[in-house]
Scaffold this motif. Sequence first.
Motif, PDB file in Angstrom:
ATOM      1  N   LEU A 180      33.986  17.559  21.455  1.00 23.57           N
ATOM      2  CA  LEU A 180      34.370  17.973  22.800  1.00 23.57           C
ATOM      3  C   LEU A 180      33.226  18.726  23.487  1.00 23.57           C
ATOM      4  O   LEU A 180      32.538  19.531  22.872  1.00 23.57           O
ATOM      5  CB  LEU A 180      35.610  18.865  22.753  1.00 23.57           C
ATOM      6  CG  LEU A 180      36.929  18.175  22.337  1.00 23.57           C
ATOM      7  CD1 LEU A 180      38.068  19.182  22.320  1.00 23.57           C
ATOM      8  CD2 LEU A 180      37.265  17.018  23.265  1.00 23.57           C
ATOM      9  N   GLU A 181      33.037  18.451  24.771  1.00 24.92           N
ATOM     10  CA  GLU A 181      32.002  19.122  25.575  1.00 24.92           C
ATOM     11  C   GLU A 181      32.630  19.622  26.870  1.00 24.92           C
ATOM     12  O   GLU A 181      33.580  19.031  27.390  1.00 24.92           O
ATOM     13  CB  GLU A 181      30.857  18.152  25.897  1.00 24.92           C
ATOM     14  CG  GLU A 181      30.098  17.639  24.676  1.00 24.92           C
ATOM     15  CD  GLU A 181      28.995  16.671  25.061  1.00 24.92           C
ATOM     16  OE1 GLU A 181      28.863  16.402  26.274  1.00 24.92           O
ATOM     17  OE2 GLU A 181      28.299  16.168  24.159  1.00 24.92           O
ATOM     18  N   ALA A 182      32.062  20.712  27.388  1.00 26.57           N
ATOM     19  CA  ALA A 182      32.510  21.235  28.677  1.00 26.57           C
ATOM     20  C   ALA A 182      31.985  20.342  29.787  1.00 26.57           C
ATOM     21  O   ALA A 182      30.810  19.967  29.796  1.00 26.57           O
ATOM     22  CB  ALA A 182      32.039  22.673  28.874  1.00 26.57           C
ATOM     23  N   LEU A 183      32.864  19.979  30.724  1.00 25.93           N
ATOM     24  CA  LEU A 183      32.481  19.096  31.828  1.00 25.93           C
ATOM     25  C   LEU A 183      32.595  19.837  33.152  1.00 25.93           C
ATOM     26  O   LEU A 183      33.499  20.657  33.341  1.00 25.93           O
ATOM     27  CB  LEU A 183      33.375  17.855  31.844  1.00 25.93           C
ATOM     28  CG  LEU A 183      33.345  16.958  30.598  1.00 25.93           C
ATOM     29  CD1 LEU A 183      34.327  15.809  30.754  1.00 25.93           C
ATOM     30  CD2 LEU A 183      31.946  16.435  30.339  1.00 25.93           C
ATOM     31  N   ALA A 191      33.114  10.384  35.429  1.00 24.38           N
ATOM     32  CA  ALA A 191      34.071   9.804  34.488  1.00 24.38           C
ATOM     33  C   ALA A 191      35.075   8.903  35.171  1.00 24.38           C
ATOM     34  O   ALA A 191      35.659   8.012  34.548  1.00 24.38           O
ATOM     35  CB  ALA A 191      34.802  10.921  33.740  1.00 24.38           C
ATOM     36  N   MET A 192      35.242   9.082  36.499  1.00 24.26           N
ATOM     37  CA  MET A 192      36.186   8.261  37.211  1.00 24.26           C
ATOM     38  C   MET A 192      35.736   6.816  37.279  1.00 24.26           C
ATOM     39  O   MET A 192      36.544   5.912  37.577  1.00 24.26           O
ATOM     40  CB  MET A 192      36.387   8.801  38.625  1.00 24.26           C
ATOM     41  CG  MET A 192      37.097  10.159  38.682  1.00 24.26           C
ATOM     42  SD  MET A 192      38.737  10.125  37.957  1.00 24.26           S
ATOM     43  CE  MET A 192      39.562   8.993  39.069  1.00 24.26           C
TER      44      MET A 192
END
Length: 215
Positions: A180-183, A191-192
């Motif tokens: 997991l990474e902070a977005l 990402a859309m």
Amino acid sequence: MTREDEILERLDRLEALMTPMAQSARAMNEFKEELTPRVNELVKHVIVELAEIDSDFQLSDLTRLGKNMLRNINNINYALNQLKNAIDFVDTAEPLMKITVPYYIQRLDELEQKGVFNLLTAGLTTLERLAETYSAEEIEQIGTTLVNLTGALQKLGTPQAASFLDHMASIPGRVDIAELEALGAVDLFKAMADEDVRKGMGLLLQLTKAMAPPA
């Protein structure tokens, strides 16, 4: 034939007739002599037996019993008829019972081997604990809750609900928390472009809309 000969002949005939009668009388006397001691013994035995119940039995009791039997003769007849009906029923049901009783014994044995009776015993133990822990009102409320939950579980049994739950249950296996990474906002915008992300967002929107309370 002289007069004396006729008299002697008649005497012979009378003797011939009287001999069987005398023998019968002799046999009756012998039978009487043998029977008399037996009768005396029987009478003495009856007297001894009656003496034991003398304090509990009165002749008036026997008279009262006879009167009650006469007064209730219709009830006695009815009871005898019912007893006859019961005997007829047993005679009729006996062949059927010879077939069905072994069958049910076998079925009960199979249920015991499968542990059904142990399950019933555990259920009764659980009910006893519920009765000891909760009041009748609380148990009634628990029952209402179980009925409502049963309705909810019935809805979850539809093919659509089962497919959705199966899909949701597989999600944790496809997510690696270690990666997991902070977005940020820009990352979300990028990402859309992923079709799967757009489908996920569409699903979230449908769920959000479906969770709205009914009007």
